[in-house]
Design an enzyme around this catalytic site. Structure first.
Site, PDB file in Angstrom:
ATOM      1  N   CYS A  37      22.351  -8.222  22.281  1.00  0.00           N
ATOM      2  CA  CYS A  37      21.070  -7.517  22.374  1.00  0.00           C
ATOM      3  C   CYS A  37      19.890  -8.445  22.092  1.00  0.00           C
ATOM      4  CB  CYS A  37      21.074  -6.294  21.462  1.00  0.00           C
ATOM      5  SG  CYS A  37      19.862  -5.041  21.958  1.00  0.00           S
TER       6      CYS A  37
ATOM      7  N   ARG B 171      13.267   3.199  27.632  1.00  0.00           N
ATOM      8  CA  ARG B 171      14.461   2.610  27.032  1.00  0.00           C
ATOM      9  C   ARG B 171      15.677   2.945  27.889  1.00  0.00           C
ATOM     10  NH1 ARG B 171      13.356   0.258  22.450  1.00  0.00           N
ATOM     11  NH2 ARG B 171      15.549  -0.234  22.102  1.00  0.00           N
TER      12      ARG B 171
ATOM     13  N   HIS C 141      26.638  -3.171  22.262  1.00  0.00           N
ATOM     14  CA  HIS C 141      26.931  -3.288  20.839  1.00  0.00           C
ATOM     15  C   HIS C 141      27.394  -1.950  20.311  1.00  0.00           C
ATOM     16  CE1 HIS C 141      22.248  -2.885  20.142  1.00  0.00           C
ATOM     17  NE2 HIS C 141      22.705  -2.007  20.974  1.00  0.00           N
TER      18      HIS C 141
END
Length: 249
Positions: free
Chosen positions: A93, A127, A194
């Site tokens: 990330c 997002r 993740h």
């Protein structure tokens, strides 16, 4: 065997349980009789050439990324030399973004990158969140699926000649449109996945360990298989979630 890991900025870059990736590597190494020595690498610590078999950098919030970005950018040459020397790298990330050339925020301000990965990242208007599933081929002819969770506003664009980590089967990936996720440069991998990544993808944990051991010994060998029933079940659940509620792909 002692495998030395350099964990970059562990006090700043550790969201979404990314530290769990180190725990998985440590345990899977120990089950095979190896010791994983984890050395935190903070801003005041040198990154000595050849000292680490594996470099790991996790994700962080924008504030934490801004704090460490200049120091990480200054380490670009050292990290590039480590990769050229065969050390494994896993960047997740925020760490993935900052190993590129830069991260540009919505206000136009840029965080410098280490320039190790052939990519750049700019902040998007929304997002990209949800479970994600990839198809990867890290070894010729050996296709595997990789399941994880993504939550990023950054849109990462790979250079034309860059190799992605995988093709998006379900989810958004690097930018929501290219159909690719992550990047691979030799023994180095960058990814948005993740939550953490490795507990659900034992095969990738072993691939990383094999590259680290190869760096230590100079020999390319496959690790002995482990009874991974729980890990395979976790992967199957994560993959099914991605299929049912991932992004547009």
């Amino acid at each position: 065997m002692r495998i030395v890991v350099g964990h970059l900025y562990p006090d700043y870059l550790n969201i979404y349980a990314d530290r769990g990736n180190i725990a998985v590597l440590e345990r899977r190494a120990a089950w095979r009789g190896h010791e994983l020595e984890v050395q935190p690498v903070s801003a005041e610590d040198a990154l000595e050439p050849g000292a680490h078999d594996l470099l790991y950098i996790g994700g962080g919030q924008d504030r934490e990324q801004a704090l460490i970005a200049p120091d990480l950018a200054a380490r670009g040459e050292a990290i590039g030399e480590a990769i050229a020397g065969g050390a494994a790298v896993l960047a997740v990330c925020g760490g993935y973004q900052l190993l590129g050339r830069f991260y540009r925020g919505r206000n136009g301000a840029e965080l410098p990158g280490a320039g190790v990965f052939p990519l750049e990242t700019v902040a998007g208007d929304r997002r990209l969140i949800g479970d994600c599933l990839l198809e990867c081929e890290l070894e010729p002819g050996a296709r595997q699926t990789l399941a994880g969770f993504e939550n990023h506003a950054g849109l990462t664009r790979l250079d034309e000649e860059a190799k992605p980590l995988g093709r998006v089967v379900a989810g958004f990936g690097n930018d929501g449109t290219s159909g690719f996720e992550g990047v691979r440069v030799g023994t180095a991998i960058g990814t948005y996945l993740h939550g953490p990544l490795l507990p659900r993808n034992a095969w990738l944990a072993d691939w990383i360990l094999e590259r680290a051991i190869e760096h230590r010994t100079g020999k390319r060998e496959s690790l002995e298989p482990l009874p991974d029933d729980f890990e395979e079940d976790a992967h199957a659940v994560a993959a099914a979630r991605a299929h049912s509620r991932g992004g547009r792909f």
